[in-house]
Design an enzyme around this catalytic site. Sequence first.
Site, mmCIF file in Angstrom:
data_model
loop_
_atom_site.group_PDB
_atom_site.id
_atom_site.type_symbol
_atom_site.label_atom_id
_atom_site.label_comp_id
_atom_site.label_asym_id
_atom_site.label_seq_id
_atom_site.Cartn_x
_atom_site.Cartn_y
_atom_site.Cartn_z
ATOM 1 N N SER A 1 0.855 -1.192 0.000
ATOM 2 C CA SER A 1 0.000 0.000 0.000
ATOM 3 C C SER A 1 0.887 1.237 0.000
ATOM 4 C CB SER A 1 -0.873 -0.008 1.248
ATOM 5 O OG SER A 1 -0.036 0.117 2.387
ATOM 6 N N LYS B 1 -5.801 -10.001 1.970
ATOM 7 C CA LYS B 1 -5.602 -10.183 3.416
ATOM 8 C C LYS B 1 -4.532 -9.228 3.909
ATOM 9 C CE LYS B 1 -8.297 -13.784 3.986
ATOM 10 N NZ LYS B 1 -9.354 -13.951 4.985
ATOM 11 N N ASP C 1 -1.476 -1.923 -3.958
ATOM 12 C CA ASP C 1 -2.846 -1.942 -3.443
ATOM 13 C C ASP C 1 -3.385 -0.505 -3.338
ATOM 14 O OD1 ASP C 1 -5.094 -3.174 -2.392
ATOM 15 O OD2 ASP C 1 -4.335 -3.191 -0.333
ATOM 16 N N HIS C 2 -4.614 -0.301 -3.773
ATOM 17 C CA HIS C 2 -5.318 0.989 -3.601
ATOM 18 C C HIS C 2 -4.492 2.230 -3.913
ATOM 19 C CE1 HIS C 2 -9.100 -0.407 -1.958
ATOM 20 N NE2 HIS C 2 -8.444 -1.235 -1.161
ATOM 21 N N ASP D 1 -7.292 2.979 -7.728
ATOM 22 C CA ASP D 1 -8.550 3.164 -7.001
ATOM 23 C C ASP D 1 -9.016 4.611 -7.148
ATOM 24 O OD1 ASP D 1 -10.638 3.481 -5.278
ATOM 25 O OD2 ASP D 1 -9.625 2.685 -3.512
ATOM 26 N N HIS E 1 -13.131 -3.125 5.082
ATOM 27 C CA HIS E 1 -11.696 -3.063 5.397
ATOM 28 C C HIS E 1 -11.526 -3.034 6.914
ATOM 29 C CE1 HIS E 1 -10.707 -1.145 1.284
ATOM 30 N NE2 HIS E 1 -10.195 -2.354 1.307
ATOM 31 N N GLY E 2 -10.465 -3.656 7.414
ATOM 32 C CA GLY E 2 -10.158 -3.581 8.836
ATOM 33 C C GLY E 2 -10.693 -4.780 9.597
HETATM 34 ZN ZN LIG Z 1 -8.756 -3.001 -0.123
#
Ligand SMILES: [Zn+2]
Length: 324
Positions: free
Chosen positions: A52, A250, A94-95, A119, A193-194
């Site tokens: 990320s 994950k 990611d994102h 994203d 998320h989370g």
């Molecule tokens: Zn995500």
Amino acid sequence: MFFRGDQLKKVFLKAKRDRFGIVASNVVFDSQIRGIVQGYAAQRSDGLFQMSSGAVKYAAGETKEINTGAQLISSMVKIIASQYKNSGVGLHIDHATPNYFDFVVYCIENDLVSSVMIDASKEDFEENIRISLEVVKVAHKHGVLVEGEIGYIKGTEDEIVSDTQLYTKPDEALEYVKRTGVDLFAASVGTNHGVTKGSKVTLKLDLIKEIDNLLIANNVETGIVLHGASGLTAKQQMDAINNGVIKINKDTHYQMDFARETQAYWEKEKDAILKPDSISEDDYVPDKKRFDPRKWILKSELAMQASVEELVQITGSTGKSILL
Ligand SMILES: [Zn+2]
């Protein structure tokens, strides 16, 4: 071994055809990468790592220089994975929100990654398509895959925060996929998320199936990605895969493994660094054999390995590496 985009494409095609899921693991530092590569390899499964924007900032140290952080994570993944011949891993961004566009291009042009996620889901639909298409053009020129998103996935993951859940609309998914040519598509279908408990998540399986069927009917079959999957039950994950999901993300799961094992170790071994009341200052000697980081970080590493092994068994990718 390390998979470039063209090999990763084969992994996803096989997963889609044979209905199993690829576990995509968010990572930041070396011990995570080591434990998780060992887990994929022990199961003869292919897998994916994800970094990320927050991860690459952390990896660089106080400079928070994202290109440097990405170089470091990419090198670690490539080198550690090169030791294994019965399992391959790719590296994914990611994102990446639109303000990370230049970073995405840097990673693609410097051969650091196998795939990227753009994203732009917070932009309006037309703008999301425009930005995603820009990324697809650069990525596909270099054989790198692209994941896009429409709809919001609720919760907090790194710099991505959304208080609302906006389910993906099937007709918008079709139009988005057709016009951008993305390889993977993150659908907002009820996961968060989370930290969430699967039992409290209403996974909209009918929506996943509807999107998948619509894409297939229009000859743009695309892998569907499930974000925020850390708290899902095994059955929820399998149901999602049977309805068209091929990539399961994950992150939180491994963070919990790491924290739990570290806490358990220091709960038991705290007198290795803290003097018990029963011993005098003069008599107390800290115990190097027990506070050596290799001793306790290894516990967390092995816990993450055990987790990924369990996850690939659940998603059905055990023994399914394209290298076998
Ligand atoms: Zn995500």
